[in-house]
Design a protein around this motif. Structure first.
Motif, mmCIF file in Angstrom:
data_model
loop_
_atom_site.group_PDB
_atom_site.id
_atom_site.type_symbol
_atom_site.label_atom_id
_atom_site.label_comp_id
_atom_site.label_asym_id
_atom_site.label_seq_id
_atom_site.Cartn_x
_atom_site.Cartn_y
_atom_site.Cartn_z
ATOM 1 N N THR A 144 -2.762 9.993 -7.037
ATOM 2 C CA THR A 144 -2.971 10.004 -5.589
ATOM 3 C C THR A 144 -2.223 8.825 -4.985
ATOM 4 O O THR A 144 -2.366 7.688 -5.449
ATOM 5 C CB THR A 144 -4.465 9.888 -5.247
ATOM 6 N N LEU A 145 -1.410 9.109 -3.964
ATOM 7 C CA LEU A 145 -0.640 8.073 -3.286
ATOM 8 C C LEU A 145 -1.195 7.857 -1.882
ATOM 9 O O LEU A 145 -1.425 8.816 -1.142
ATOM 10 C CB LEU A 145 0.833 8.481 -3.197
ATOM 11 N N PHE A 146 -1.424 6.605 -1.527
ATOM 12 C CA PHE A 146 -1.835 6.249 -0.174
ATOM 13 C C PHE A 146 -0.840 5.247 0.391
ATOM 14 O O PHE A 146 -0.418 4.316 -0.318
ATOM 15 C CB PHE A 146 -3.225 5.608 -0.161
ATOM 16 N N ALA A 147 -0.468 5.421 1.635
ATOM 17 C CA ALA A 147 0.421 4.479 2.313
ATOM 18 C C ALA A 147 -0.180 4.062 3.644
ATOM 19 O O ALA A 147 -0.874 4.846 4.303
ATOM 20 C CB ALA A 147 1.800 5.099 2.529
ATOM 21 N N CYS A 148 0.098 2.820 4.028
ATOM 22 C CA CYS A 148 -0.402 2.304 5.307
ATOM 23 C C CYS A 148 0.542 2.610 6.464
ATOM 24 O O CYS A 148 0.177 2.402 7.620
ATOM 25 C CB CYS A 148 -0.590 0.786 5.211
ATOM 26 N N PHE A 149 1.760 3.063 6.159
ATOM 27 C CA PHE A 149 2.775 3.305 7.185
ATOM 28 C C PHE A 149 2.953 2.063 8.055
ATOM 29 O O PHE A 149 2.954 2.113 9.279
ATOM 30 C CB PHE A 149 2.412 4.530 8.035
ATOM 31 N N ASP A 150 3.124 0.942 7.381
ATOM 32 C CA ASP A 150 3.194 -0.354 8.054
ATOM 33 C C ASP A 150 4.166 -1.234 7.281
ATOM 34 O O ASP A 150 3.864 -1.681 6.179
ATOM 35 C CB ASP A 150 1.799 -0.986 8.095
ATOM 36 N N ALA A 151 5.346 -1.474 7.852
ATOM 37 C CA ALA A 151 6.367 -2.266 7.171
ATOM 38 C C ALA A 151 6.337 -3.733 7.581
ATOM 39 O O ALA A 151 7.256 -4.481 7.246
ATOM 40 C CB ALA A 151 7.751 -1.676 7.463
ATOM 41 N N SER A 152 5.305 -4.169 8.270
ATOM 42 C CA SER A 152 5.239 -5.559 8.722
ATOM 43 C C SER A 152 5.164 -6.506 7.529
ATOM 44 O O SER A 152 4.730 -6.136 6.436
ATOM 45 C CB SER A 152 4.025 -5.762 9.635
ATOM 46 N N ALA A 153 5.600 -7.748 7.770
ATOM 47 C CA ALA A 153 5.664 -8.755 6.709
ATOM 48 C C ALA A 153 4.298 -9.391 6.487
ATOM 49 O O ALA A 153 4.078 -10.571 6.788
ATOM 50 C CB ALA A 153 6.705 -9.809 7.070
#
Length: 511
Positions: free
Chosen positions: A116-125
């Motif tokens: 299962t893959l989860f992403a935050c969709f957030d490329a902030s540093a």
């Protein structure tokens, strides 16, 4: 219970007590589940770079370093293991497919069904774990995906207060060091612990708080050793050498003039991190503290490291040695490594490091960590200096895990060699920094095409070949990770050279 845990203040005594209660379950899991490859379990992989973000920002393509733990996908070779992998941004399916096809004896579709893959969709540093914690809906989906917390644990790259909060919010133990002990892995704490354990360390001064302390520490060292040519200033929480700076004592005066001369020279130090300024460096030194340390000189010098694991039952185990490949302006930045460390000194540094590892075990440290050395040839022997302790996974962790998972072999601490099931040894060269401007624009599918056409893939029948990582950084940053596995050090190095030659040729080599 979930709502109650979610309301606990991060870093509070209540959270620390809840964390200790959850962690106590890990030993039973380790006894009951870990030895049985057919046991049902859930591994939650959180590859968060929970390290000082200003230092991390100096690393090109750093947000793609969350991909370095994709070697953990090979745990899916165990038929009832479920794996949850979290990232800041989604990982392209082509990269996931690449790893799943490395599995031996397990259909990729079967493995994919347990991933299962989860992403935050957030490329902030910011650290990945911080992003997860501020998304309550994601946390709830994560809890549902975990299911029974009694058969689950979290595998994190580094453990900070953020990861402790996540473990408490999920009610799942964390296979890593309690953040309350992280001071033992700081530059100051590491030197103090190695000294206490009886290791030889370079002359230096710890627990420096500002520019006055740094200048005074350098002056003290120079006074003790008038022949000292260079020293290293290190931020307490520096990463991969990026927090280091070189101070040159050339033309230093004597007596009362020494201290003001040093103070005036601090802004002109050689900083290892690209674009670092004295003002930014000083701000970090005031925030996290620093050390100064004599630069170990030598015509023939190596930078080996020893990796250990302390399991939930308290057993201390040496799991590998490496020679680190260093670069940067002052040769302080980690670029890659070769396994194992040189035969002339690997067992000696393993023995020395074991003293510090045993002491860390008595402090309650858990999980994987590394101890770095500088080794200098003197006559027919080698003189080994303990340099630092890193209480986290590091640049040597993922290539060694890859070797273990791909071959089913084991490390032999009596020889310092890794042997596959047939008894033959295997060696590798690994790097996170296979980088060139003309690699930019190469997509994951392009890389796979090039590897297949040129026979660069890892071959499970011979247990030799090339495995790529950091694939997501390739197109934008022209940067790639590689593990080259061979039946001899020479074979591993030849695979590295061939890989570079093929990539340069296929991508034009001229920008």
């Amino acid at each position: 219970m979930t709502g109650l845990l979610g309301g606990i203040e991060p870093g509070s005594a209540e959270e620390c007590a809840a964390f200790a209660h959850i962690q106590a379950r890990l030993a039973e899991q380790y006894r009951r589940i870990f030895p049985d490859r057919t046991a049902a379990r859930t591994v939650v992989v959180v590859p968060s770079l929970s390290i000082d973000q200003d230092v991390m920002a100096k690393v090109a393509g750093v947000h793609h370093y969350e991909e370095r733990m994709l070697s953990m996908l090979l745990l899916l070779r165990m038929p009832r293991t479920r794996l949850i992998y979290l990232t800041s941004q989604p990982i392209p399916e082509a990269i996931i497919d690449y790893y799943l096809h490395l599995l031996q004896g397990v259909p990729a579709q079967h493995a994919r069904g347990r991933l299962t893959l989860f992403a935050c969709f957030d490329a902030s540093a910011r650290p990945l774990t911080e992003k997860i914690l501020e998304r309550p809906r994601l946390l709830e989906r994560l809890r549902q995906s975990i299911g029974d917390p009694g058969i689950a644990h979290i595998a994190a790259y580094a453990v900070s207060g953020l990861e402790r909060t996540l473990a408490v919010r999920l009610g799942v133990p964390l296979y890593g060091c309690d953040p309350a002990l992280q001071r033992l892995g700081s530059k100051s704490g590491g030197r103090q612990l190695m000294r206490q354990a009886g290791l030889r360390i370079p002359d230096g001064v710890e627990n420096l708080k500002d520019e006055n302390d740094i200048a005074a520490g350098l002056a003290d060292m120079k006074s003790r050793d008038p022949g000292l040519r260079r020293a290293v200033v290190k931020l307490n929480e520096g990463f991969s050498g990026e927090g280091n700076a070189i101070f040159d004592f050339r033309d230093a005066p004597e007596g009362a003039a020494l201290l003001p001369w040093i103070a005036g020279g601090l802004p002109r130090m050689g900083f290892e991190a690209k674009g670092m300024t004295w003002e930014a460096y000083l701000a970090k030194a005031r925030q996290m503290g620093a050390i100064v340390e004599a630069f170990v000189e030598g015509e023939v010098k190596r930078s080996p490291s020893v990796q250990f694991r302390i399991d939930p039952l308290g057993t201390v185990e040496c799991i590998s040695t490496h020679d680190q490949v260093l670069g940067g302006p002052g040769g302080q930045v980690f670029l890659g490594c070769s396994f194992p460390a040189g035969e002339a000194y690997r067992l000696a540094i393993q023995t020395e490091a074991a003293k510090a590892a045993a002491l860390l075990g008595r402090h309650g440290v858990l999980g994987r960590f590394g101890i770095d050395f500088v080794s200098v040839r003197q006559g027919d022997g080698w003189r080994n200096y303990g340099i630092e302790i890193n209480l986290r996974k590091g640049g040597t962790t993922h290539p060694f895990l890859m070797l273990q998972f791909l071959t089913g072999g084991a490390y032999d601490p009596s020889t310092g060699l890794f042997r596959i099931p047939t008894g033959q040894p295997r060696f590798y060269y690994a790097s996170d920094n296979l980088e060139a401007p003309h690699y930019r624009g190469m997509t994951p599918n392009d890389l796979v095409d090039i590897a297949v056409l040129n026979g660069l893939h890892y071959d499970g029948t011979t247990h030799e070949g090339v495995v790529f990582h950091l694939i997501g950084a390739l197109s934008e940053f022209g940067k790639l990770g590689v593990v080259c596995v061979g039946a001899s050090p020479e074979r591993a190095e030849a695979l590295r050279r061939r890989t570079v030659e093929i990539l340069d040729r296929e991508q034009g080599g001229c920008g």
